[in-house]
Scaffold this motif. Structure first.
Motif, PDB file in Angstrom:
ATOM      1  N   PHE A  28       0.839  -1.199   0.000  1.00 36.18           N
ATOM      2  CA  PHE A  28       0.000   0.000   0.000  1.00 36.18           C
ATOM      3  C   PHE A  28       0.875   1.251   0.000  1.00 36.18           C
ATOM      4  O   PHE A  28       1.850   1.331   0.745  1.00 36.18           O
ATOM      5  N   PRO A  29       0.531   2.235  -0.855  1.00 33.76           N
ATOM      6  CA  PRO A  29       1.388   3.419  -0.955  1.00 33.76           C
ATOM      7  C   PRO A  29       1.225   4.352   0.248  1.00 33.76           C
ATOM      8  O   PRO A  29       0.411   5.256   0.224  1.00 33.76           O
ATOM      9  N   ILE A  30       2.018   4.133   1.262  1.00 38.57           N
ATOM     10  CA  ILE A  30       1.875   4.922   2.479  1.00 38.57           C
ATOM     11  C   ILE A  30       3.219   4.895   3.205  1.00 38.57           C
ATOM     12  O   ILE A  30       3.956   3.915   3.108  1.00 38.57           O
ATOM     13  N   SER A  31       3.557   5.989   3.904  1.00 40.13           N
ATOM     14  CA  SER A  31       4.831   6.035   4.611  1.00 40.13           C
ATOM     15  C   SER A  31       4.640   5.565   6.050  1.00 40.13           C
ATOM     16  O   SER A  31       3.520   5.494   6.549  1.00 40.13           O
ATOM     17  N   ASP A  41       2.763   7.947   8.204  1.00 40.89           N
ATOM     18  CA  ASP A  41       1.319   7.980   7.956  1.00 40.89           C
ATOM     19  C   ASP A  41       0.609   6.813   8.643  1.00 40.89           C
ATOM     20  O   ASP A  41      -0.512   6.963   9.120  1.00 40.89           O
ATOM     21  N   VAL A  42       1.279   5.647   8.668  1.00 42.75           N
ATOM     22  CA  VAL A  42       0.671   4.502   9.362  1.00 42.75           C
ATOM     23  C   VAL A  42       0.513   4.830  10.841  1.00 42.75           C
ATOM     24  O   VAL A  42      -0.534   4.597  11.447  1.00 42.75           O
ATOM     25  N   MET A  73      -2.337   7.038  11.739  1.00 41.09           N
ATOM     26  CA  MET A  73      -3.664   6.405  11.752  1.00 41.09           C
ATOM     27  C   MET A  73      -4.129   6.116  13.168  1.00 41.09           C
ATOM     28  O   MET A  73      -5.325   6.035  13.424  1.00 41.09           O
ATOM     29  N   GLY A  74      -3.177   5.956  14.095  1.00 40.81           N
ATOM     30  CA  GLY A  74      -3.560   5.717  15.480  1.00 40.81           C
ATOM     31  C   GLY A  74      -4.385   6.853  16.058  1.00 40.81           C
ATOM     32  O   GLY A  74      -5.124   6.671  17.023  1.00 40.81           O
ATOM     33  N   TYR A 117      -6.610   8.610  14.267  1.00 42.74           N
ATOM     34  CA  TYR A 117      -7.829   8.822  13.483  1.00 42.74           C
ATOM     35  C   TYR A 117      -9.084   8.680  14.333  1.00 42.74           C
ATOM     36  O   TYR A 117     -10.077   9.354  14.094  1.00 42.74           O
ATOM     37  N   ASP A 145       9.834   8.514   6.825  1.00 41.96           N
ATOM     38  CA  ASP A 145       9.369   8.827   5.478  1.00 41.96           C
ATOM     39  C   ASP A 145       9.474   7.657   4.515  1.00 41.96           C
ATOM     40  O   ASP A 145       9.164   7.790   3.335  1.00 41.96           O
ATOM     41  N   ARG A 146       9.921   6.511   5.017  1.00 39.37           N
ATOM     42  CA  ARG A 146      10.049   5.356   4.132  1.00 39.37           C
ATOM     43  C   ARG A 146       8.693   4.806   3.749  1.00 39.37           C
ATOM     44  O   ARG A 146       7.771   4.791   4.561  1.00 39.37           O
ATOM     45  N   GLN A 147       8.618   4.290   2.517  1.00 39.70           N
ATOM     46  CA  GLN A 147       7.424   3.543   2.128  1.00 39.70           C
ATOM     47  C   GLN A 147       7.439   2.221   2.902  1.00 39.70           C
ATOM     48  O   GLN A 147       8.510   1.634   3.099  1.00 39.70           O
ATOM     49  N   ILE A 148       6.276   1.766   3.373  1.00 44.22           N
ATOM     50  CA  ILE A 148       6.263   0.647   4.304  1.00 44.22           C
ATOM     51  C   ILE A 148       6.797  -0.653   3.717  1.00 44.22           C
ATOM     52  O   ILE A 148       7.280  -1.495   4.446  1.00 44.22           O
ATOM     53  N   PHE A 193       3.569  -1.094  13.596  1.00 48.70           N
ATOM     54  CA  PHE A 193       2.240  -1.397  14.131  1.00 48.70           C
ATOM     55  C   PHE A 193       2.162  -1.058  15.618  1.00 48.70           C
ATOM     56  O   PHE A 193       1.153  -0.544  16.111  1.00 48.70           O
ATOM     57  N   ARG A 221       1.856   2.603  16.035  1.00 47.52           N
ATOM     58  CA  ARG A 221       0.502   3.051  15.738  1.00 47.52           C
ATOM     59  C   ARG A 221      -0.417   2.825  16.941  1.00 47.52           C
ATOM     60  O   ARG A 221      -1.256   3.668  17.259  1.00 47.52           O
TER      61      ARG A 221
END
Lengths: 254, 313, 313
Positions: free
Chosen positions: A88-91, A94-95, A98-99, A101, A132-135, A147, A150
């Motif tokens: 999934f395109p997310i850094s 960003d994951v 989500m905590g 949200y 900033d890394r892609q996951i 995880f 998050r």
């Protein structure tokens, strides 16, 4: 003693088959509880049932003295690493964001405050450099720690974790353990599905032995006995002839 | 009424041949579709079907001869090319199977529309023959075309039944088949070629858009009845044949709606709808996994659970 | 009527520009919504919905007797959402995999739609063929008055759809992202996972219907899936992916339209063809670049290694 998580008579079925049968368990606040059992014992299902992700056929779940819906904001969830699409395109940042949200409400969006908090959570799990890394570029252990970060971001009282140590090396495991210890010292409760029987004693203070039914539950010192482990794994841990296994499970079942 | 009798008694030899070829094709498609579904390639046939439209148009351009055999050969070539492209994309980094399939379906169909419009614009162009391929028109097929379809269907059926054990192994336990030293890649390739063959052979009767239904619906219906490969193949063939015969019959016999200009009940969609009805019946009534049985079992278990809880208190 | 044998007088007439603008709007609106389908690996569900809306459209037409957009939009959105539910229920109860369940659902509904349309064929202006490939060329002939300017009706609807899409996407970006990445965790946060899914399906169906008059039901799939899938090949970030997908959607629509004008053929078909070409080209370039980078890093690893190890893989 107040209970962080109480299950009474919880039964869960997939299709026509019961996978959890009348589970009664009480996990006290500020404890660290391992859920242990063989494959297919319903460990992940138990976590999901507690969270309300799978419907109960019967029984009731009480979280911190209320229903799951009432206490949602105080419960953090760390799913199995395989449960999401790591392409999934997310850094990483960003994951972690989500905590937040849940507490942001319907139209709210994460701002500067949340970003600062997320960076602090990343720091606790030692992954600031990876923000900033892609996951998909993270290693398995790093994904597991993302995880965890998050879940930290949720600032919960009760953390339900599905195999937080799966596929991580010894260094990562001790790093995760330190974070969990710090949480417990702050009064948080941690319930984790755990696979490594050899580390249950040193890492956890409570244990829940599960094989579709509850075999034993309580403080590690009293519940995590050789006999209980044997009944949970049905003798599969030692090499026994089938006949002995059969008679053992038969006597354990009744 | 006389028409109905004539049709049902299969006295008219051309009707008989057309019905036989449609049914034969449906049997072949159901067999191959069952294998493809078990191999988790249910919708490959859809991509092939859509890719066949530009194939037909190219054949139209290239060959002076516009017989069905030539057009279908063009369809087959592009269908296989489409499969090859999708397989190649699978091996390239980061492309996703579902997106690739969807883009292939739509892109090739777009190319087909582009080419068919260009044919229409040619002075000698007559697209009437091409339009038939969109929704199919089995009822008006000529006997020689029907024999061609029947021959293709026959070859496919013989191959599937002959290699049933090998295909079964491939579908249920590919790794085990590799371990046994079976030529798994060649079998996989053969299965895809068979999918392409039945798809292309189904174009004249069911059309580009719906031909995948002949592959998928009987197979999914058979899955409700049984989990053993042999039984699934037999049941899906039966359901396929029944759909083809009933659907073709209905579209020929039903009186066209008043004032319709489109020629009344289209054959392809009627075959698909018949199959859909048979599928729904299978889903509801199947003895082991049917919905009705499951509901009854669940009701009984609820009652049992309730009595346990009551006795515990 | 446009006579295809007469080339347009100036290179691009006013009508051409309006048509192109409509195509661009359709492409961007569908492309943005489609990004989420690609991310959720639901591309084929988009394909299925775009086929399955047909009975909804035909039903609205049969009931109201008009081609007003609103009844059709309602009918199609209902059927579109039903498709998502039916196919997931089939996967659960019929125990067939997701592709097969989709195949059964959309072919059955599409067949139903075709039959309904041929029943309504006395009102000649609803042609099953046009449903498949749309009538982009006829867009400028049906205009509405918007602030004193005569704009194509289809374009006005598509512009409205795009604005609504963008507003909804910005408002619920957080929810869309969290439920697409990790639905189970999102549910424990109290986000309405089911509602977001429902909303997305409704958006796909609604955009499909609005775009469908111009580009047809199969080609709309290319507009839904190709921009997102192509953009995903180039970037690992969500927001850049959405921007890039929009840019790809715009350029595909323009290039496709101009190419169709040049070759005097179907614009919708050409846009779909160009979508596929763009996807294939991107996949080729990105994977070639990846292979180059891998071999370069391997080479530098070998160079910097003091002593090449014999057991290197």
């Amino acid at each position: 003693m107040q209970e962080a998580l109480a299950l009474s008579g919880v039964s869960v079925a997939y299709r026509d088959e019961l996978v959890l049968e009348r589970i009664d368990a009480h996990i006290p606040v500020a404890s660290m509880c391992a859920i242990v059992g063989p494959n297919g014992a319903g460990k992940s299902t138990l976590i999901k049932a507690a969270l309300g992700l799978v419907p109960l056929v019967a029984g009731r779940v009480t979280v911190l003295g209320g229903t799951m819906a009432q206490r949602r904001a105080q419960v953090g969830y760390v799913p199995q690493r395989e449960s999401v699409d790591w392409e999934f395109p997310i850094s990483a940042l960003d994951v972690v964001l989500m905590g937040s949200y849940g507490r942001l409400g319907l139209l709210g969006r994460p701002g500067r405050t949340e970003r600062t908090q997320a960076m602090e959570c990343l720091e606790q799990v030692g992954l600031v450099a990876m923000a900033d890394r892609q996951i998909s570029q993270l290693s398995g252990g790093q994904q597991q720690r993302i995880f965890l970060a998050r879940a930290l971001m949720q600032r919960a009282q009760l953390y339900l974790m599905d195999e937080p140590f799966a596929g991580v090396d010894a260094v990562t495991e001790s790093a995760i353990m330190q974070v969990l210890d710090a949480l417990r010292r702050r009064g948080c409760t941690i319930v984790a599905v755990h696979h490594d029987l050899s580390t249950v004693r040193e890492c956890f203070d409570h244990v829940l032995l599960l094989n579709k039914r509850l075999i034993a539950a309580g403080p590690v010192a009293t519940a995590f006995t050789g006999d209980a482990i044997h009944r949970t794994y049905g003798g599969r841990l030692t090499v026994l002839p089938d006949a002995a296994y059969e008679s053992r499970t038969a006597s354990a079942g009744d | 009424m006389a028409e109905l009798l004539r049709l049902m008694s299969l006295q008219d030899s051309s009707t008989r041949v057309v019905m036989m070829s449609t049914a034969g094709l449906a049997i072949a498609a159901a067999l191959v579709g069952t294998l493809a579904m078990l191999r988790r390639r249910a919708l490959v046939g859809d991509a092939v079907a859509h890719a066949s439209l530009p194939g037909i148009c190219l054949a139209w351009f290239v060959a002076g001869d516009r017989s069905l055999a030539v057009l279908l050969l063009g369809a087959l070539v592009l269908g296989l090319a489409c499969m090859g492209t999708m397989a190649l994309l699978q091996r390239l980094a980061r492309t996703r199977e579902d997106a690739t399939t969807a883009i292939a379906i739509s892109g090739f169909f777009g190319l087909g529309i582009v080419l068919s419009r260009m044919i229409q614009n040619q002075p000698s162009g007559n697209r009437a023959g091409l339009d038939g391929f969109l929704f199919g028109k089995a009822a008006s097929a000529v006997a020689s075309d029907a024999w061609l379809v029947l021959a293709v269907a026959g070859i496919v059926v013989v191959l599937v039944l002959g290699l049933r054990k090998e295909f079964g192994l491939l579908c249920f336990d590919r790794d085990f088949a590799v371990g046994l030293g079976r030529p798994v890649h060649r079998l996989d390739g053969l299965l895809l070629v068979l999918v392409a063959l039945v798809t292309v052979a189904g174009l004249p009767s069911v059309g580009v858009v719906l031909v995948v239904a002949l592959l998928v619906i009987p197979a999914a219906a058979a899955r409700c009845w049984s989990s053993s490969l042999g039984a699934m193949l037999a049941i899906s063939a039966l359901i396929g044949a029944a759909s083809a015969i009933i659907g073709t019959g209905l579209s020929a016999v039903l009186p066209p709606p008043s004032g319709a200009v489109g020629g009344g009940w289209p054959t392809g969609p009627m075959i698909v709808l018949t199959a859909a009805v048979l599928f729904v019946l299978s889903l509801l009534l199947a003895p082991e996994r049917g919905v009705l049985i499951a509901m009854w079992r669940r009701h009984r278990r609820r009652a049992a659970d309730a009595s346990i809880v009551r006795s515990a208190r | 009527m446009i006579d295809p044998s007469i080339p347009p007088e100036p290179w691009l007439s006013n009508d051409d520009l309006w048509t192109m603008a409509t195509a661009v709007l359709a492409s961007v609106a569908c492309g943005l919504v489609g990004c989420w389908l690609v991310l959720r690996r639901l591309s084929l569900l988009g394909d299925a919905i775009s086929h399955a809306v047909l009975p909804g459209i035909a039903g609205a037409f049969l009931l109201t007797g008009t081609r007003d957009v609103l009844p059709m939009l309602t009918g199609a959105t209902v059927i579109g959402i039903a498709t998502a539910f039916i196919s997931s229920a089939l996967g659960r109860f019929g125990r067939v995999d997701r592709d097969a369940a989709l195949g059964v659902t959309f072919t059955s509904l599409f067949a139903l739609g075709v039959v309904m349309m041929s029943l309504a064929a006395r009102q000649v202006d609803l042609d099953p063929g046009c449903v498949l490939y749309g009538l982009l060329e006829f867009v400028p002939f049906d205009t509405v008055d918007l602030l004193g300017v005569q704009v194509p009706r289809a374009g006005a609807w598509l512009g409205g759809a795009l604005v609504i899409d963008v507003i909804l996407m910005m408002a619920f970006f957080k929810e869309l992202r969290a439920t697409s990445f990790d639905p189970a965790h999102a549910a424990t946060l109290g986000l309405r996972v089911g509602l977001v899914h429902l909303g997305l399906m409704a958006a796909v169906a609604a955009n499909t219907v609005v775009a469908f008059e111009a580009v047809g039901s199969i080609l709309v799939v290319a507009m839904l899936v190709a921009p997102g899938a192509t953009a995903r090949l180039w970037t690992d970030r969500l927001v850049p992916m959405l921007w890039l997908a929009s840019a790809i959607a715009v350029s595909t629509a323009i290039v496709g339209y101009l190419a169709a004008l040049e070759l005097n053929t179907s614009a919708a078909g050409m846009i779909a063809t160009m979508s596929m070409v763009g996807y294939l080209g991107s996949a080729g370039i990105v994977s070639a670049r990846g292979a180059l980078r891998r071999s370069a890093s391997r080479a530098s690893a070998v160079l910097t290694m003091p002593q090449p190890r014999s057991d290197r893989l």
